[in-house]
Enzyme design. Structure first.
Site, mmCIF file in Angstrom:
data_model
loop_
_atom_site.group_PDB
_atom_site.id
_atom_site.type_symbol
_atom_site.label_atom_id
_atom_site.label_comp_id
_atom_site.label_asym_id
_atom_site.label_seq_id
_atom_site.Cartn_x
_atom_site.Cartn_y
_atom_site.Cartn_z
ATOM 1 C CG ASP A 168 -1.978 -1.015 1.217
ATOM 2 O OD1 ASP A 168 -2.194 -1.566 0.131
ATOM 3 O OD2 ASP A 168 -2.570 -1.291 2.266
ATOM 4 C CG HIS A 300 -5.437 -11.473 -2.112
ATOM 5 N ND1 HIS A 300 -6.745 -11.147 -1.851
ATOM 6 C CD2 HIS A 300 -4.770 -11.388 -0.943
ATOM 7 C CE1 HIS A 300 -6.869 -10.888 -0.558
ATOM 8 N NE2 HIS A 300 -5.688 -11.016 0.013
ATOM 9 N NE ARG A 303 -2.123 -8.561 0.474
ATOM 10 C CZ ARG A 303 -1.595 -7.587 1.192
ATOM 11 N NH1 ARG A 303 -0.310 -7.370 1.160
ATOM 12 N NH2 ARG A 303 -2.359 -6.824 1.938
ATOM 13 N N GLY A 578 26.229 1.275 -23.603
ATOM 14 C CA GLY A 578 27.415 1.999 -24.084
ATOM 15 C C GLY A 578 28.554 1.721 -23.122
ATOM 16 C CD GLN A 667 17.636 1.106 -27.797
ATOM 17 O OE1 GLN A 667 17.025 1.193 -28.853
ATOM 18 N NE2 GLN A 667 18.885 1.498 -27.676
#
Length: 785
Positions: A168, A300, A303, A578, A667
């Site tokens: 939360d 759920h 979670r 790079g 990318q």
């Protein structure tokens, strides 16, 4: 003082004779396992004993084989698992003194006086009470003849350090709690999927997300998917919201928008503290507008699933910090929580955080909603303000008219989140009264006159799109100066906003150098960093790097899984970046790799040899697989093939090797919640700066800006977003290798090595001072989203 200048090294702290118990409690959250793993390995590294306490406080009360000493291998392969492998249970008996008495007895039997508790505010409050009662509990045990007087003296103090694991993000004092980012990943995956079906049928979807008392997940997911409306407990809608919402929805349909998304936090209320349920919202839309409407309750799902790269790194950093805090704790230090403020690890007194968290609830119960938003902290307030700014277009009549024209362009390689940044820039610009122009294909397109006005509606639905919709090129402006100046003149462009990587930075340097020759470039210019490589000087993070990191982590998880079947296999994986080792290094930390080769840390054949030997040793244990990451430009001679061949030869008979070049998938893909949000917020702030600069530099009917501070890069530095003149960043840049001379993440490099069982030196001078939970100044903007 002289103390401050003495660097503090992790390996000089000794845990000998100390025993640390680690437990997870309360609702589970993705990333808890990464925290457990870091605590265990860091504890063992400083020669402390580490114990698992299974099933939270219940296991502490029950004792027996619920409290077990663990080894290095005990936490292998849990990094990528969601939830908590040591279990968590709600425990009634720990709420009674008898329960806590039993728990204290079980800990003393094993000599455990250091506890690391990973859980929500309830679990942490319980831990603090336990600590306050500790000496009394021991005396009572001694009176009952359960322990001797010697033990009472020896184990007189209990140290407690908490880490907040809660999806939360409802805990004050910490920008991001463990699990929040992963929960956002689950929500965004669902929203993206729902958007395609809603698009087909022109439907309205009402999505209910978790957050009984806190609207963070609802708010940030609304920001990340450009939802039409959001309901959160901290900011109830004004009286008569039903009409306002329906008008907004029908306006959107009239603007050719085929779908509406409404997000409801499960704890949403109106201004009279009455619940607003997803069913109620659906019925309202159906009755008033007759739109085809569906409700989806995520429950759920939020979670579950594997932790995101962000949560793994966050939890690993917090785990280290927690062990440090325990080693340095004295009877006088209060129980603390370790958390992240911006990009900085901090320690805060546990009870101050808990009290502040309770203050928020109290403010909401008493209807003081503005106060509740303020108490939630600057991150929350920022999200709310940005959402309000971007989701509702004011009628044209109400918009100011500045008569300024602002152009936005993408430069460099594509990065996920660029489109979210363009959308935010365009919408904030329009709200501020400017006319917004979009440049297609970077500086090259600009020179060719590919520029057009862009409206509020044009950028709808852009946040979730990967790549660059405007098109982007690596071309620098220097060879097109004449033509770009002409386009700026023709279209009367008064300011430039450039979203891109290292080329964008070089481009701005070139444009500002050209100011003496061309008046057209004497306008405010700002750059927002967007590149997967995260190699732009002046910023800790760049848009797109988080998405790339998640791609790398996911791939590594799959590769590790493929190896678990074959046993004794080592994978060599090449990442992009790079010359910047950010992706390789952080990917290695998030994926639990054995080594990462990067350009910033020179390595030679001896090191390669040592890594091979290290893996040979590892194959003798129960963990029979290895993962090695290599940055594409880390060394021109030690190529990926070379390293693969070396490992294959040296590992003969012990392990076999495979290699994998990840390439351009790094990318692509839909932007992660972090990149959508970071892109949205940083870009909105950049646009507000442009407005301010335009006002300042408007003289005698024209804009004229030729000082260094009118060409800036907006970057995230530690805890704040800062505007830095590009001219001043020159000294911080290694232009040959296109990287900043100093990079914050190199400090985390030893952490990766220690977690992979290497002995190394780890400077932790940065951490340690206990801070107080402050109401932060308005200006500050956190890194965490």
């Amino acid at each position: 003082s002289a103390m401050d200048h003495q660097p503090k090294f992790f390996e000089n702290l000794s845990g000998t004779g100390k025993a640390i118990g680690v437990l997870t409690s309360g609702g589970d959250a993705q990333g808890m396992n990464a925290a457990v793993r870091a605590v265990v390995r860091m504890g063992i590294y400083v020669k402390a004993k580490v114990y698992f306490v299974y099933e939270g406080y219940q296991g502490m009360v029950d004792g027996g084989d619920n409290i077990v000493e663990v080894s290095w291998e005990s936490v292998s392969s849990i990094l990528q698992v969601g939830g908590t492998v040591i279990g968590s249970a709600r425990c009634k008996s720990f709420r009674t003194r008898e329960g806590r008495l039993q728990a204290a007895y079980n800990l003393v039997q094993r000599g455990i006086t250091n506890l690391c508790v990973i859980g929500g505010d309830g679990s942490l409050t319980g831990a603090n009470l336990f600590r306050e009662e500790w000496s009394g509990l021991l005396e009572e045990l001694a009176e009952n003849g359960k322990i001797d007087a010697e033990a009472v003296k020896k184990y007189a103090y209990l140290n407690i350090v908490g880490m907040v694991g809660s999806i939360d993000n409802d805990f004050c004092g910490t920008d991001m709690t463990i699990g929040t980012d992963s929960a956002l990943h689950r929500i965004i995956e669902v929203v993206d999927a729902i958007m395609t079906t809603a698009q087909s049928h022109q439907r309205t979807f009402v999505l209910e997300v978790m957050g009984r008392h806190c609207g963070y997940l609802a708010l940030v997911s609304a920001l990340a998917c450009g939802a039409d409306w959001v309901f959160i407990p901290e900011y109830p809608p004004e009286e008569g919201w039903e009409d306002t919402m329906c008008v907004k929805l029908s306006e959107n349909r009239a603007r050719k928008k085929r779908l509406n998304i409404i997000i409801v936090a499960e704890g949403a209320i109106d201004c009279h503290n009455k619940p607003i349920t997803s069913e109620k919202v659906k019925d309202l839309v159906v009755q008033r507008l007759g739109f085809d409407t569906r409700v989806t309750i995520l429950g759920h799902v939020q979670r579950g699933g594997t932790p995101s790269a962000f949560d793994r790194i966050l939890a690993s950093r917090m785990g280290v910090e927690a062990v440090l805090a325990l080693l340095e704790a004295t009877p006088a230090t209060p129980a603390c929580v370790v958390s992240l403020s911006g990009n900085q690890a901090v320690r805060l007194p546990l009870m101050e955080c808990v009290q502040m968290t309770q203050e928020v609830q109290k403010a909401m119960d008493e209807g003081r909603f503005l106060e509740a938003v303020r108490l939630r902290g600057r991150s929350f307030e920022n999200n709310l303000n940005t959402y309000k700014l971007l989701s509702h277009k004011k009628p044209d009549a109400e918009l100011p008219k500045t008569n300024f024209n602002v152009a936005v362009l993408n430069v460099g390689a594509p990065a996920a989140g660029m489109n979210a940044a363009v959308r935010a820039a365009v919408r904030v610009g329009i709200t501020e009264g400017h006319k917004m122009f979009a440049v297609i294909d970077g500086f090259e397109g600009f020179a060719r006159g590919k520029i057009k006005e862009i409206s509020w509606g044009d950028v709808g639905g852009w946040t979730g799109q990967g790549g660059s919709i405007l098109g982007t090129k690596r071309t620098l402006p220097a060879k097109y100066l004449e033509k770009i100046a002409e386009q700026m003149r023709t279209n009367n462009i008064n300011a430039l906003m450039v979203i891109g990587g290292f080329e964008a930075y070089l481009g701005l340097l070139e444009l500002s150098a050209a100011r003496e020759k061309y008046d057209e470039f004497c306008v405010p210019m700002v750059m927002v960093p967007a590149t997967v490589s995260n190699n732009v000087p002046g910023s800790d993070f760049s848009i797109g790097a988080d998405t790339a990191l998640n791609t790398i982590t996911d791939t590594c998880d799959r590769i590790k899984q493929s190896a678990s079947g074959t046993k004794r296999r080592v994978f060599i994986i090449e990442t992009m970046g790079g010359y910047c080792g950010y992706l390789a290094n952080m990917g290695a930390l998030a994926a639990g790799a054995d080594a990462a080769y990067i350009f910033e840390e020179q390595f030679d054949i001896r090191e390669l040899q040592a890594n091979v030997e290290h893996l040979t040793e590892k194959m003798k244990t129960s963990i029979q697989r290895g993962l090695v990451l290599r940055n594409e430009n880390c060394n021109e001679n030690y190529t990926t093939d070379f390293i693969y061949q070396l490992y294959s030869e040296e590992g003969k008979g012990v392990f076999d090797c495979r290699k994998n070049v990840l390439g351009h998938m790094q990318q692509g893909g839909a932007p992660s919640p972090f990149d959508r949000n970071f892109g949205t917020k940083i870009s909105a702030k950049a646009m507000q700066w442009i407005s301010k600069k335009l006002k300042e530099t408007y003289r005698k009917g024209k804009v004229f800006a030729n000082t260094d501070d009118s060409v800036c890069l907006l970057g995230m530095r530690r805890r704040n977003l800062v505007f830095q003149p590009v001219a001043e960043l020159k000294t911080e840049t290694d232009f040959v290798h296109r990287i900043p001379k100093e990079q914050w993440w190199l400090k985390l490099r030893p952490l990766m090595k220690i977690l992979a069982k290497y002995k190394t030196s780890y400077d932790v001078s940065d951490s340690g001072q206990l801070e107080h939970v402050a109401m932060l100044p308005k200006e500050a903007v956190p890194a965490a989203i």
